[in-house]
Design a protein around this motif. Structure first.
Motif, short mmCIF file in Angstrom:
data_model
loop_
_atom_site.label_atom_id
_atom_site.label_comp_id
_atom_site.label_asym_id
_atom_site.label_seq_id
_atom_site.Cartn_x
_atom_site.Cartn_y
_atom_site.Cartn_z
N TRP A 189 0.81 -1.16 0.01
CA TRP A 189 -0.05 0.08 0.02
C TRP A 189 0.82 1.11 0.16
O TRP A 189 0.44 2.36 -0.30
N ASN A 190 2.15 1.28 0.57
CA ASN A 190 3.02 2.47 0.59
C ASN A 190 3.65 2.53 -0.57
O ASN A 190 4.29 3.78 -1.07
N THR A 191 3.84 1.40 -1.45
CA THR A 191 4.64 1.69 -2.61
C THR A 191 3.71 1.81 -3.97
O THR A 191 3.46 3.02 -4.29
N VAL A 192 3.20 0.86 -4.42
CA VAL A 192 2.46 0.98 -5.69
C VAL A 192 1.08 1.51 -5.27
O VAL A 192 0.33 2.14 -6.14
N GLY A 193 0.72 1.35 -4.01
CA GLY A 193 -0.68 1.72 -3.60
C GLY A 193 -0.52 3.45 -3.13
O GLY A 193 -1.64 3.96 -3.07
#
Length: 382
Positions: A189-193
């Motif tokens: 969730w913190n990268t691609v999200g």
């Protein structure tokens, strides 16, 4: 001693000169100048890889071109390429396959990590991505937080977002538990999200209340015994996660951070597997969360048949609706889990569980899930 040092110096200089000469004599290849992905002015994207000895190269990703991998073509210099689009501005993940071997794009260092694989990420800029971009606004902090899992008898990690001003403040905050899907882990969730940037932008625009966002690892460790399957059975993994959330994750968060530990100040949402976990926790422990979000999910497989029995007490409790300010469900019209979603809605309807439902365009992709997060978060803690 001086003579010995001089000899060593001469040897070292000689080795360096030989190395420089070797580099200077290297034959250039097309790989030296390849750019991938290459964003063109008409919102098309070229993906390229230098693989002169390969027989077949393909690419798959969450760009809207169907579920089957697309084949690249090879030129007389050994460069394989494909032109995608035009694509709607957004962030897309993709993976190459070279002669059947899953391969990262060697020219693209931006990746998304999963439980057993990596994917490249490419950004196609445009006004449509403003809500998820790194804008010049006050930023919160996203931390990697390790904790002892009594459920799994091991150290586990979660990502935790705290809003701008948290470190210098003294107030307490509501908490939003945000769950990922199968194959991912707590960084997803913190990268691609783009969750941190989405929250920053919503807060800067005054569209959401300041909150702590907890992004745990919903993927359970693979069984270690020889001969065991490579993943936990779905229902077993569901039960393990519910135990870890209640016994380990929530107590750690409420002990470590300045939270408002009441149902009215707790929200939960998840995509795909995380939506399944959200449904399970919500219908097993309705007292914990007042705000619930389910993205592209439902009761999968055998769990759909057992759900009415497993959650009978809550499904037949007329007070359930009173304890929920929001039960929010979203899915794309082309999502492959639509059947499970429909069965889940039918079960909720049968027991008169109230929810807000909408079908959007698109399928089972992060392109949708980032949009859902952007729409869901402003509804919390009103």
């Amino acid at each position: 001693m001086k003579t010995s040092r001089n000899i060593c110096s001469y040897l070292l200089i000689g080795a360096m000169l030989m190395s420089i000469g070797t580099v200077a004599q290297r034959t250039p290849t097309p790989n030296d100048t390849i750019q991938s992905p290459k964003i063109l002015n008409d919102q098309r994207v070229m993906i390229q890889i230098y693989a002169p000895k390969a027989e077949e190269v393909s690419v798959g990703g969450d760009f809207p071109v169907g579920n089957q991998p697309l084949k690249l073509t090879k030129n007389d210099q050994g460069v394989w390429s494909i032109l995608l689009g035009p694509l709607r501005p957004d962030y897309y993940s993709y993976t190459l396959s070279v002669d059947g071997v899953r391969t990262m794009d060697p020219k693209n260092p931006i990746i998304k990590q999963g439980t057993g694989s990596l994917e490249n990420i490419m950004a196609l800029p445009g006004p449509e991505t403003a809500f998820e971009d790194n804008q010049a606004v006050p930023h919160g902090q996203v931390r990697e937080v390790w904790y002892a899992s009594t459920t799994l008898s091991m150290q586990r990690r979660m990502h935790v977002y705290t809003p701008p001003g948290y470190e210098k403040g003294t107030g307490n905050y509501p908490v939003f538990y945000l769950l990922h899907g199968a194959g991912d882990e707590d960084s997803g969730w913190n990268t691609v999200g783009r969750a941190g940037f989405i929250l920053d932008n919503l807060l800067a625009a005054g569209k959401a209340k300041p909150m702590i966002v907890v992004m745990p690892n919903g993927s359970m460790p693979r069984p270690s015994q020889p001969g065991m399957p490579t993943a936990q059975p779905m229902n077993r993994a569901r039960d393990l996660f519910a135990s870890e959330l209640l016994k380990d994750i929530m107590p750690t968060v409420e002990k470590t951070y300045r939270t408002l530990p009441t149902p009215e100040s707790r929200a939960i949402a998840g995509l795909s597997m995380g939506g399944f976990q959200t449904l399970d926790v919500t219908l097993s422990h309705p007292e914990l969360f007042t705000y619930v979000g389910v993205f592209s999910s439902g009761f999968f497989g055998a769990s759909a048949e057992e759900a009415e029995t497993k959650y009978a007490n809550v499904l037949n409790d007329p007070s359930f609706n009173k304890g929920k300010k929001l039960f929010w469900i979203r899915i794309g019209k082309d999502d492959f889990v639509m059947e499970s979603n429909k069965k889940t809605l039918a079960l909720l309807d049968k027991h008169q569980i109230k929810y807000q439902y909408k079908e959007t365009t698109g399928g089972h992709t992060w392109v949708n899930w980032r949009q859902y997060l952007n729409e869901y978060t402003p509804l919390l803690f009103k």
